[in-house]
Design a protein around this motif. Sequence first.
Motif, PDB file in Angstrom:
ATOM      1  N   ILE A 294       0.852  -1.185   0.000  1.00  0.00           N
ATOM      2  CA  ILE A 294       0.000   0.000   0.000  1.00  0.00           C
ATOM      3  C   ILE A 294       0.886   1.232   0.000  1.00  0.00           C
ATOM      4  CG2 ILE A 294      -1.982  -1.095   1.081  1.00  0.00           C
ATOM      5  CD1 ILE A 294      -1.019  -0.124   3.748  1.00  0.00           C
ATOM      6  N   ASP A 295       0.412   2.288  -0.670  1.00  0.00           N
ATOM      7  CA  ASP A 295       1.225   3.484  -0.831  1.00  0.00           C
ATOM      8  C   ASP A 295       1.204   4.377   0.406  1.00  0.00           C
ATOM      9  OD1 ASP A 295       1.842   2.708  -3.425  1.00  0.00           O
ATOM     10  OD2 ASP A 295       0.059   3.688  -4.244  1.00  0.00           O
ATOM     11  N   VAL A 318      -0.647  16.990  10.592  1.00  0.00           N
ATOM     12  CA  VAL A 318       0.239  17.617   9.610  1.00  0.00           C
ATOM     13  C   VAL A 318       0.733  18.961  10.137  1.00  0.00           C
ATOM     14  CG1 VAL A 318       0.367  18.600   7.297  1.00  0.00           C
ATOM     15  CG2 VAL A 318      -0.822  16.433   7.669  1.00  0.00           C
ATOM     16  N   ALA A 319      -0.160  19.745  10.716  1.00  0.00           N
ATOM     17  CA  ALA A 319       0.240  21.046  11.253  1.00  0.00           C
ATOM     18  C   ALA A 319       1.273  20.887  12.361  1.00  0.00           C
ATOM     19  CB  ALA A 319      -0.995  21.783  11.775  1.00  0.00           C
ATOM     20  N   GLY A 320       1.082  19.876  13.225  1.00  0.00           N
ATOM     21  CA  GLY A 320       2.066  19.648  14.288  1.00  0.00           C
ATOM     22  C   GLY A 320       3.430  19.285  13.750  1.00  0.00           C
ATOM     23  N   VAL A 377       5.928  15.639   4.777  1.00  0.00           N
ATOM     24  CA  VAL A 377       4.651  15.116   5.264  1.00  0.00           C
ATOM     25  C   VAL A 377       4.420  13.703   4.734  1.00  0.00           C
ATOM     26  CG1 VAL A 377       2.155  15.446   5.196  1.00  0.00           C
ATOM     27  CG2 VAL A 377       3.657  17.423   5.497  1.00  0.00           C
ATOM     28  N   HIS A 378       4.723  13.488   3.462  1.00  0.00           N
ATOM     29  CA  HIS A 378       4.546  12.157   2.887  1.00  0.00           C
ATOM     30  C   HIS A 378       5.440  11.134   3.569  1.00  0.00           C
ATOM     31  CE1 HIS A 378       5.200   8.881  -0.030  1.00  0.00           C
ATOM     32  NE2 HIS A 378       3.942   9.093  -0.373  1.00  0.00           N
ATOM     33  N   ASP A 379       6.699  11.514   3.813  1.00  0.00           N
ATOM     34  CA  ASP A 379       7.660  10.571   4.388  1.00  0.00           C
ATOM     35  C   ASP A 379       7.337  10.259   5.841  1.00  0.00           C
ATOM     36  OD1 ASP A 379      10.300   9.127   4.096  1.00  0.00           O
ATOM     37  OD2 ASP A 379      10.769  10.452   5.775  1.00  0.00           O
ATOM     38  N   ARG A 380       6.999  11.283   6.623  1.00  0.00           N
ATOM     39  CA  ARG A 380       6.820  11.094   8.067  1.00  0.00           C
ATOM     40  C   ARG A 380       5.416  10.623   8.443  1.00  0.00           C
ATOM     41  NH1 ARG A 380      10.302  14.497  11.010  1.00  0.00           N
ATOM     42  NH2 ARG A 380      12.381  14.453  10.037  1.00  0.00           N
ATOM     43  N   LEU A 381       4.392  11.058   7.705  1.00  0.00           N
ATOM     44  CA  LEU A 381       3.021  10.760   8.098  1.00  0.00           C
ATOM     45  C   LEU A 381       2.311   9.824   7.134  1.00  0.00           C
ATOM     46  CD1 LEU A 381       1.751  14.228   9.394  1.00  0.00           C
ATOM     47  CD2 LEU A 381       2.611  12.308  10.708  1.00  0.00           C
ATOM     48  N   VAL A 382       2.349  10.130   5.831  1.00  0.00           N
ATOM     49  CA  VAL A 382       1.626   9.294   4.876  1.00  0.00           C
ATOM     50  C   VAL A 382       2.199   7.881   4.869  1.00  0.00           C
ATOM     51  CG1 VAL A 382       0.981   8.994   2.460  1.00  0.00           C
ATOM     52  CG2 VAL A 382       0.988  11.281   3.475  1.00  0.00           C
TER      53      VAL A 382
END
Length: 806
Positions: A294-295, A318-320, A377-382
């Motif tokens: 999964i992506d 994301v804001a945090g 954001v993509h690397d750390r959260l998504v």
Amino acid sequence: MTARAPEKPTTSDAPARRGPLLLGVRHHGPGSARAVLRALDAAEPAVVLVEGPPEGDALVALAADGTMRPPVALLAHAVDDPGRAAFWPMAAFSPEWVALRWALAHDVPVRFIDLPAAHSLALPAEEGEEGDGDGEGAGGGDGGAEVEGERGGLRIDPLAVLAEAAGYDDPERWWEDAVEHRGPGRAGDPFAPFDAVAEAMGALREEYGSGGQRRDLVREAHMRIHLRAARKEFGDDRVAVVCGAWHVPALTGPYTATADRALLKGLPKVRAEMTWVPWTHRRLARHSGYGAGIDSPGWYGHLFAAPDRPVERWLTKVAGLLRDEDRTVSSAHVIEAVRLAETLAVMRGRPLAGLTETTDAVRAVMCEGSDVPLALVHDRLVVGDVLGEVPDAAPAVPLQRDLARTQRTLRLKPEAHEREVDLDLRKDTDAARSRLLHRLRLLGIGWGEPGGRRGSTGTFRESWRLRWEPELYVKVAEAGVWGTTVLAAATARAESLAASATALADITALAEQCLLAGLPDALPVVMRALADRAALDADVGHLAQALPALARSLRYGDVRSTDTAALGEVAAGLAERVCVGLPPACAGLDADGAAQMRNHLDGVHTAVGLLPAVRDRDLAARWGAVLLKLAGRDTIPGVIRGRAARLLLDDGRLPEDDAARFMGLALSPGTPPSDAAAWIEGFVGGAPGGGMLLVHDARLLGLVDTWLTGVPAEAFTDVLPLLRRTFSAYEPGVRRTLGELLRRGPTTGPATTTAAPHEAAAPGFAATLDTARADAVLPVLRLLLGAGTGQALVPAGNALVPEGKR
């Protein structure tokens, strides 16, 4: 866990069902996981069958352990060949994990029904799971896996076909809208989603075929055999099956037990062992394991865990993150991003804002249209760097247990994200950490990679980049053949490499590794092999290439408390052979061979400066004589003669007048321009401080200037690339100073050699040395070098060291 659950009445909102409850899922799908939980709560089956290797039945109880934290994976490996391994990963939002936890919480037996790992690991590569080259594989296809179709032998993706039929061009978006956005606690028939998916998969299998790979056929046959046994034991209406959606039609078709047993007869088999291992979200993003990469595992984990308002909660995360990275993101940004995401979802006809809409909103509102913070954001959260945990009670090979014990002792916890660790080898804990990391590298377990020393050239500091990947558990299992502890395994591995190494450079590198890893028992074996190889190798290039590693190793004795006396003898003997064989080896070389030998010259020079005094051998004086011979012999290529002269000048063994004489001869009109340019490259190129030497010595700069202006026009084009490569390596400030000196015309060539060295030097340099100002720096140097107050500083190679430590 064999007791049958007590009979309970069916809930009022769940219609009565006949036959087993077949829950076709998408592996790692949070919508599927929620739907499975609702269906199990409604049906309350007496047994739960899960797609997975039956060897895992003995490990199911560990899923209820309080220290078990997903993502985790079942790891199976062949006992006789640990490199043959397979993973079955599960996240908190995986339907299989939810089913396991539900069964354990309700005291309901749970069993894995897929093809045993003993068979799947033994199947030939063309019949086994298509992994990604790192030992992953096994597990089954699902709603997101590719299957064999009948369109000219092409492979199809069931999700893509269903999405196309629904008018979507992106299968992920269709799945989100159809399944993942079914909110928790949604009213209605809890079995309806599975009935719809089963009907869709049945139509696809009817249209495109059921898959032609033998492994898929035997897997489904094995599932049917387990399903029949469970129905006979518990009854048709008391069995629930959680499996990939693609397999649901195969569990209900007109198949006989006799045909299934015949299909399974004669399958190859190996002896396999299985355990739980930690997994990562980043690994879930790869198309391996269950075949359902999964992506956005971080996003799916958020959807599964969020009790309500998933978009608002996600954008707050994301804001945090952006605030932690010192970006200005206020509550107003979050509010506007939520509004924009919801508006985009309405405009695009989606039931709820998905990852695409939230990403577009974050880019526009919080990142001001930039993709740079969006990538964070993509690397750390998504995706995320979540690393699971397994209890200590999980089975493991002895080497893995020793490694885990050592990691806890040294407080060096495995982590999924990359981090840098600086070690001070004068401290016992840091020295032990260094030895562990070097031993693991020797075993092929690449947990850490050495980094730069951040400006320090001392041997008491090391920098490492650490990152733990799940496949390292396979590497640990493979390395278990060498021993039951890290120390024993690394020692045995080093001895084996010493016996099989043929190149001298390889054996010297191995000796260095043994010293770094602290393997005293392996070092004598390696040293004997090194002495044997060195005695038989007559290639001066090989000897020169091997010497620097030995010289570096000799420095480890002080910090690592390693006896390097035997290594010093071998290194000194190697240096003597280099001194004898180097001058004839340098004659008659072409340009490429001369450049390579120039590098060997630098390495040997540095090595000789590091070698301690061995018996009565004065290696430094002997090496100086070799350099002087190389600098004055016309048959030696210019780049080597120039570098030899420069090394002698830097060591104080060549007076400045003699250096100017060598340069004058090399740049005389009778010397071909290409040879002269090569000499210049060897003298002032590549070595540190080459430009500053010309800045401070007006005579040498004048010689170069006079020669360059006298190069004939027809030869200038040939020497220009070589000169440009030489001078372009200088720092901008050095090039600028040289330009200023040449613009003012500091000298007129050899005729000015009687002038004071600094008469035409750059501003700020006096004509004579100010000894009082020069002596003022000595107390600071003594403090930095650890010398006593009255201890003299003496040259050693290219450095100053306290007297007595040369």
